[in-house]
Write a protein that holds these residues in place. Structure first.
Motif, PDB file in Angstrom:
ATOM      1  N   GLY A 183      64.191  25.889  51.369  1.00 40.06           N
ATOM      2  CA  GLY A 183      64.211  24.728  50.488  1.00 40.06           C
ATOM      3  C   GLY A 183      62.913  23.943  50.511  1.00 40.06           C
ATOM      4  O   GLY A 183      62.676  23.114  49.635  1.00 40.06           O
ATOM      5  N   ASP A 184      62.033  24.190  51.516  1.00 36.11           N
ATOM      6  CA  ASP A 184      60.744  23.506  51.572  1.00 36.11           C
ATOM      7  C   ASP A 184      59.800  24.053  50.515  1.00 36.11           C
ATOM      8  O   ASP A 184      59.868  25.222  50.142  1.00 36.11           O
ATOM      9  N   SER A 185      58.894  23.195  50.041  1.00 34.31           N
ATOM     10  CA  SER A 185      57.886  23.613  49.077  1.00 34.31           C
ATOM     11  C   SER A 185      56.579  23.923  49.798  1.00 34.31           C
ATOM     12  O   SER A 185      56.229  23.272  50.774  1.00 34.31           O
ATOM     13  N   VAL A 186      55.872  24.940  49.294  1.00 32.60           N
ATOM     14  CA  VAL A 186      54.635  25.397  49.906  1.00 32.60           C
ATOM     15  C   VAL A 186      53.588  25.541  48.821  1.00 32.60           C
ATOM     16  O   VAL A 186      53.907  25.917  47.686  1.00 32.60           O
ATOM     17  N   ASP A 187      52.342  25.244  49.160  1.00 36.12           N
ATOM     18  CA  ASP A 187      51.251  25.441  48.213  1.00 36.12           C
ATOM     19  C   ASP A 187      50.945  26.930  48.103  1.00 36.12           C
ATOM     20  O   ASP A 187      50.977  27.653  49.099  1.00 36.12           O
ATOM     21  N   GLY A 188      50.654  27.413  46.920  1.00 30.52           N
ATOM     22  CA  GLY A 188      50.431  28.826  46.687  1.00 30.52           C
ATOM     23  C   GLY A 188      49.146  29.366  47.271  1.00 30.52           C
ATOM     24  O   GLY A 188      48.982  30.583  47.393  1.00 30.52           O
ATOM     25  N   MET A 189      48.215  28.498  47.677  1.00 31.51           N
ATOM     26  CA  MET A 189      46.954  28.994  48.228  1.00 31.51           C
ATOM     27  C   MET A 189      47.139  29.683  49.576  1.00 31.51           C
ATOM     28  O   MET A 189      46.267  30.418  50.025  1.00 31.51           O
ATOM     29  N   PHE A 190      48.305  29.487  50.218  1.00 27.97           N
ATOM     30  CA  PHE A 190      48.578  30.128  51.503  1.00 27.97           C
ATOM     31  C   PHE A 190      49.214  31.505  51.334  1.00 27.97           C
ATOM     32  O   PHE A 190      49.483  32.177  52.314  1.00 27.97           O
ATOM     33  N   VAL A 191      49.466  31.916  50.101  1.00 34.38           N
ATOM     34  CA  VAL A 191      50.101  33.207  49.829  1.00 34.38           C
ATOM     35  C   VAL A 191      49.064  34.153  49.242  1.00 34.38           C
ATOM     36  O   VAL A 191      48.474  33.865  48.209  1.00 34.38           O
ATOM     37  N   GLY A 192      48.830  35.281  49.907  1.00 34.97           N
ATOM     38  CA  GLY A 192      47.896  36.287  49.416  1.00 34.97           C
ATOM     39  C   GLY A 192      46.515  36.142  50.029  1.00 34.97           C
ATOM     40  O   GLY A 192      46.230  35.211  50.785  1.00 34.97           O
ATOM     41  N   ASP A 193      45.649  37.118  49.699  1.00 38.57           N
ATOM     42  CA  ASP A 193      44.275  37.140  50.195  1.00 38.57           C
ATOM     43  C   ASP A 193      43.306  37.381  49.050  1.00 38.57           C
ATOM     44  O   ASP A 193      43.620  38.083  48.092  1.00 38.57           O
ATOM     45  N   GLY A 194      42.124  36.819  49.161  1.00 34.21           N
ATOM     46  CA  GLY A 194      41.059  37.074  48.195  1.00 34.21           C
ATOM     47  C   GLY A 194      41.412  36.641  46.788  1.00 34.21           C
ATOM     48  O   GLY A 194      41.761  35.489  46.539  1.00 34.21           O
ATOM     49  N   ASP A 195      41.325  37.582  45.848  1.00 36.25           N
ATOM     50  CA  ASP A 195      41.620  37.279  44.440  1.00 36.25           C
ATOM     51  C   ASP A 195      43.113  37.127  44.184  1.00 36.25           C
ATOM     52  O   ASP A 195      43.512  36.632  43.144  1.00 36.25           O
ATOM     53  N   GLN A 196      43.940  37.576  45.117  1.00 33.66           N
ATOM     54  CA  GLN A 196      45.384  37.527  44.903  1.00 33.66           C
ATOM     55  C   GLN A 196      46.023  36.256  45.459  1.00 33.66           C
ATOM     56  O   GLN A 196      47.236  36.202  45.582  1.00 33.66           O
ATOM     57  N   THR A 197      45.247  35.234  45.808  1.00 30.29           N
ATOM     58  CA  THR A 197      45.859  33.983  46.238  1.00 30.29           C
ATOM     59  C   THR A 197      46.451  33.279  45.027  1.00 30.29           C
ATOM     60  O   THR A 197      45.926  33.357  43.924  1.00 30.29           O
ATOM     61  N   LEU A 198      47.532  32.594  45.259  1.00 29.55           N
ATOM     62  CA  LEU A 198      48.240  31.904  44.177  1.00 29.55           C
ATOM     63  C   LEU A 198      47.803  30.439  44.106  1.00 29.55           C
ATOM     64  O   LEU A 198      48.626  29.531  44.164  1.00 29.55           O
ATOM     65  N   SER A 199      46.504  30.207  43.992  1.00 28.03           N
ATOM     66  CA  SER A 199      45.976  28.854  43.919  1.00 28.03           C
ATOM     67  C   SER A 199      46.498  28.160  42.674  1.00 28.03           C
ATOM     68  O   SER A 199      46.527  28.733  41.589  1.00 28.03           O
ATOM     69  N   GLY A 200      46.922  26.925  42.846  1.00 25.87           N
ATOM     70  CA  GLY A 200      47.468  26.154  41.735  1.00 25.87           C
ATOM     71  C   GLY A 200      48.964  26.291  41.580  1.00 25.87           C
ATOM     72  O   GLY A 200      49.579  25.564  40.811  1.00 25.87           O
ATOM     73  N   TYR A 201      49.582  27.214  42.301  1.00 23.56           N
ATOM     74  CA  TYR A 201      51.025  27.413  42.234  1.00 23.56           C
ATOM     75  C   TYR A 201      51.718  26.575  43.297  1.00 23.56           C
ATOM     76  O   TYR A 201      51.180  26.340  44.375  1.00 23.56           O
ATOM     77  N   LYS A 202      52.901  26.133  42.996  1.00 24.70           N
ATOM     78  CA  LYS A 202      53.768  25.452  43.955  1.00 24.70           C
ATOM     79  C   LYS A 202      55.000  26.348  44.106  1.00 24.70           C
ATOM     80  O   LYS A 202      55.655  26.680  43.127  1.00 24.70           O
ATOM     81  N   LEU A 203      55.320  26.748  45.355  1.00 21.95           N
ATOM     82  CA  LEU A 203      56.398  27.691  45.618  1.00 21.95           C
ATOM     83  C   LEU A 203      57.464  27.052  46.495  1.00 21.95           C
ATOM     84  O   LEU A 203      57.156  26.209  47.320  1.00 21.95           O
ATOM     85  N   GLN A 204      58.698  27.484  46.311  1.00 24.03           N
ATOM     86  CA  GLN A 204      59.816  26.997  47.123  1.00 24.03           C
ATOM     87  C   GLN A 204      60.396  28.168  47.905  1.00 24.03           C
ATOM     88  O   GLN A 204      60.590  29.259  47.361  1.00 24.03           O
ATOM     89  N   ILE A 205      60.680  27.948  49.190  1.00 25.25           N
ATOM     90  CA  ILE A 205      61.262  28.984  50.041  1.00 25.25           C
ATOM     91  C   ILE A 205      62.751  29.061  49.734  1.00 25.25           C
ATOM     92  O   ILE A 205      63.467  28.064  49.833  1.00 25.25           O
ATOM     93  N   THR A 206      63.232  30.253  49.348  1.00 24.56           N
ATOM     94  CA  THR A 206      64.642  30.415  48.987  1.00 24.56           C
ATOM     95  C   THR A 206      65.421  31.258  49.981  1.00 24.56           C
ATOM     96  O   THR A 206      66.647  31.316  49.890  1.00 24.56           O
ATOM     97  N   GLY A 207      64.742  31.923  50.911  1.00 19.61           N
ATOM     98  CA  GLY A 207      65.449  32.743  51.888  1.00 19.61           C
ATOM     99  C   GLY A 207      64.510  33.697  52.583  1.00 19.61           C
ATOM    100  O   GLY A 207      63.294  33.542  52.530  1.00 19.61           O
ATOM    101  N   GLY A 208      65.104  34.696  53.234  1.00 22.77           N
ATOM    102  CA  GLY A 208      64.302  35.686  53.937  1.00 22.77           C
ATOM    103  C   GLY A 208      65.176  36.532  54.834  1.00 22.77           C
ATOM    104  O   GLY A 208      66.410  36.429  54.819  1.00 22.77           O
ATOM    105  N   SER A 209      64.532  37.384  55.623  1.00 22.56           N
ATOM    106  CA  SER A 209      65.261  38.208  56.578  1.00 22.56           C
ATOM    107  C   SER A 209      64.361  38.488  57.776  1.00 22.56           C
ATOM    108  O   SER A 209      63.147  38.304  57.712  1.00 22.56           O
ATOM    109  N   ASP A 210      64.974  38.959  58.871  1.00 21.72           N
ATOM    110  CA  ASP A 210      64.215  39.196  60.091  1.00 21.72           C
ATOM    111  C   ASP A 210      63.897  40.675  60.259  1.00 21.72           C
ATOM    112  O   ASP A 210      64.055  41.464  59.333  1.00 21.72           O
TER     113      ASP A 210
END
Length: 161
Positions: free
Chosen positions: A38-65
């Protein structure tokens, strides 16, 4: 564990209804530790190089271990908990019964089972994080991940004068 820790982020695009897989490694990995569903994260922390999501705002919806246990939003903490659950996240609520060499699927009312599920906090045991786009950036997701070519803005030349 020898090797670098990494998350596999699955980003769901709101416009094109596709999912894009990205690896999160290095210092970006540390940014996600301790975040909750449910927390929001800035997209610049997702991806590397040209594939960073700069300018995007993302919300965590789940995951698995590591073992594939799903994270459940109503369980606090990062550990594994044994929970009595009804059908929903982490349990489908179906019974498979074999009769006369055929397999039947029953879905009973009120069926509950005890399942081991992971809490809602991202820890070092988490391997996949599901993210959804809340605010889009300037570039579209297919362009960032190389599925489409970026539309080049060309100015017409005045050679025929």
């Amino acid at each position: 564990m020898a090797g670098e820790q990494a998350f596999k982020a699955v980003v769901n695009g709101a416009v094109d209804h596709r999912a894009y897989a990205v690896d999160i490694i290095g210092s970006n990995y540390n940014h996600f530790l301790g975040k909750k569903i449910g927390d929001s994260v800035d997209g610049m922390f997702v991806g590397d190089g040209d594939q960073t999501l700069s300018g995007y705002k993302l919300q965590i919806t789940g995951g698995s271990d590591v073992t594939g246990r799903p994270m459940r939003p109503d369980l606090d903490g990062a550990g594994v908990k044994s929970v009595l659950v009804s059908p929903g996240v982490g349990y489908k609520g179906k019974r498979y019964v074999k009769k006369n060499a055929k397999e039947y699927v029953y879905k009973y009312d009120g069926i509950r089972r005890r399942r081991n599920l992971r809490g809602n906090v991202i820890s070092q045991d988490t391997r996949q994080i599901n993210l959804k786009v809340v605010e889009a950036g300037k570039r579209s997701l297919p362009v960032i991940f190389g599925l489409e070519e970026e539309a080049a803005t060309e100015t017409p030349s005045d050679e025929e004068e």
